[in-house]
Design an enzyme around this catalytic site. Structure first.
Site, PDB file in Angstrom:
ATOM      1  N   ASP A  54     -39.710  52.716  79.197  1.00  0.00           N
ATOM      2  CA  ASP A  54     -41.047  53.334  79.003  1.00  0.00           C
ATOM      3  C   ASP A  54     -42.448  52.744  78.721  1.00  0.00           C
ATOM      4  OD1 ASP A  54     -39.261  55.728  79.246  1.00  0.00           O
ATOM      5  OD2 ASP A  54     -39.018  55.822  76.826  1.00  0.00           O
ATOM      6  N   TYR A 115     -31.485  45.056  73.614  1.00  0.00           N
ATOM      7  CA  TYR A 115     -32.941  44.858  73.263  1.00  0.00           C
ATOM      8  C   TYR A 115     -32.950  44.466  71.877  1.00  0.00           C
ATOM      9  CZ  TYR A 115     -33.933  48.762  76.545  1.00  0.00           C
ATOM     10  OH  TYR A 115     -34.024  49.251  77.875  1.00  0.00           O
TER      11      TYR A 115
END
Length: 278
Positions: A54, A115
């Protein structure tokens, strides 16, 4: 025209990007890469990424693939990284460009994505040199409480409470690692690894755990939300700039690439995990 499939290992500072995917009138990572690759190869096809990020999210270990003309690849391959370094903007780098079998699919062949999320609870806030990748949290955070909250979120679950719902898309995921550490510089780092993620899932998981870490919620609260089948409005989505995609894992044996890709596609057809975006 014969084409070669090329794997690109990419890093980027997501601060000034509207995410990965190409969007009209907006600056995106895929847009910048496509422009430069087209300039070099004339035509490129099928730019596919392991995990669409994003707006504001960074990457140090992003992976994508693209199909390019074989003759141009043979000419450009020896000096391609240097050429890309000269043409790409400074907030995007390609660290490796490798010819791969046509069975390689950056998205569907992936075994997992990892992540990291960086937070500081220092009273002075984030270091000026790390302000773009480290979130300043206004309350003191307890490492043990963060890890206690994380423990209940590991495993294969329906993470609907932590996802932005997409019609006809599953929210079942297999999170095989979720833990926190405090580095010597005092920065708290969450590591989250799963087969795939749905939109805003990592940042929602982190947001929930931060409320445990600063004492506003019990350690059992995040795991208790797993019984929900809709997004939990009380979960705060942590800011995008603290998040970085650091690793995508693939089968070590090239012969396993097709099987992995086919398995993932079947799971997608059966409404099981295949999407990855945060």
């Amino acid at each position: 025209m014969r084409r070669i499939r090329v794997r690109l290992d990419v890093a980027y500072d997501g601060t000034d990007f509207s995410g990965w995917a190409i969007q009209p009138t907006r600056r995106t990572v895929a847009g910048e890469l496509t422009t430069v690759l087209t300039r070099l190869f004339g035509t490129v096809e099928g730019l596919t990424v392991a995990g669409r990020t994003d707006a504001g999210v960074h990457a140090t270990g992003q992976v994508c693939h693209v199909d390019v003309p074989a003759d141009r690849w043979e000419t450009l391959a020896p000096a391609l990284l240097r050429k890309l370094a000269g043409l790409l903007p400074l907030d995007v780098r390609v660290h490796a460009a490798t010819e791969v079998p046509p069975e390689f699919d950056a998205r569907f062949s992936a075994l997992s994505r990892r992540y990291e999320y960086r937070v500081t609870d220092a009273v002075s806030g984030a270091s000026p040199l790390r302000r773009h990748d480290t979130v300043a949290w206004p309350r003191t955070l307890d490492l043990d409480a963060l890890n206690a909250a994380a423990e209940g979120l590991v495993g294969e679950h329906d993470y609907a409470a932590f996802c932005r719902r997409k019609e006809h898309a599953t929210t079942i995921r297999d999170v095989n690692r979720l833990d926190w550490r405090r580095d010597p510089d005092g920065i708290l780092v969450a590591t989250v690894q799963a087969d795939a993620f749905c939109q805003q899932m990592v940042r929602s998981l982190v947001g929930a755990q931060l409320f445990v870490g600063d004492g506003r919620r019990a350690a059992s609260w995040p795991a208790g939300l797993l019984s929900r089948r809709v997004r939990a409005d009380e979960v705060t989505v942590a800011p995008a700039h603290g998040l970085s995609l650091v690793e995508v894992r693939y089968p070590a044996d090239p012969a396993e690439l097709r099987a992995r890709s086919e398995l993932t596609r079947r799971r997608r057809d059966a409404d099981l995990p295949a999407e990855d975006t945060d």
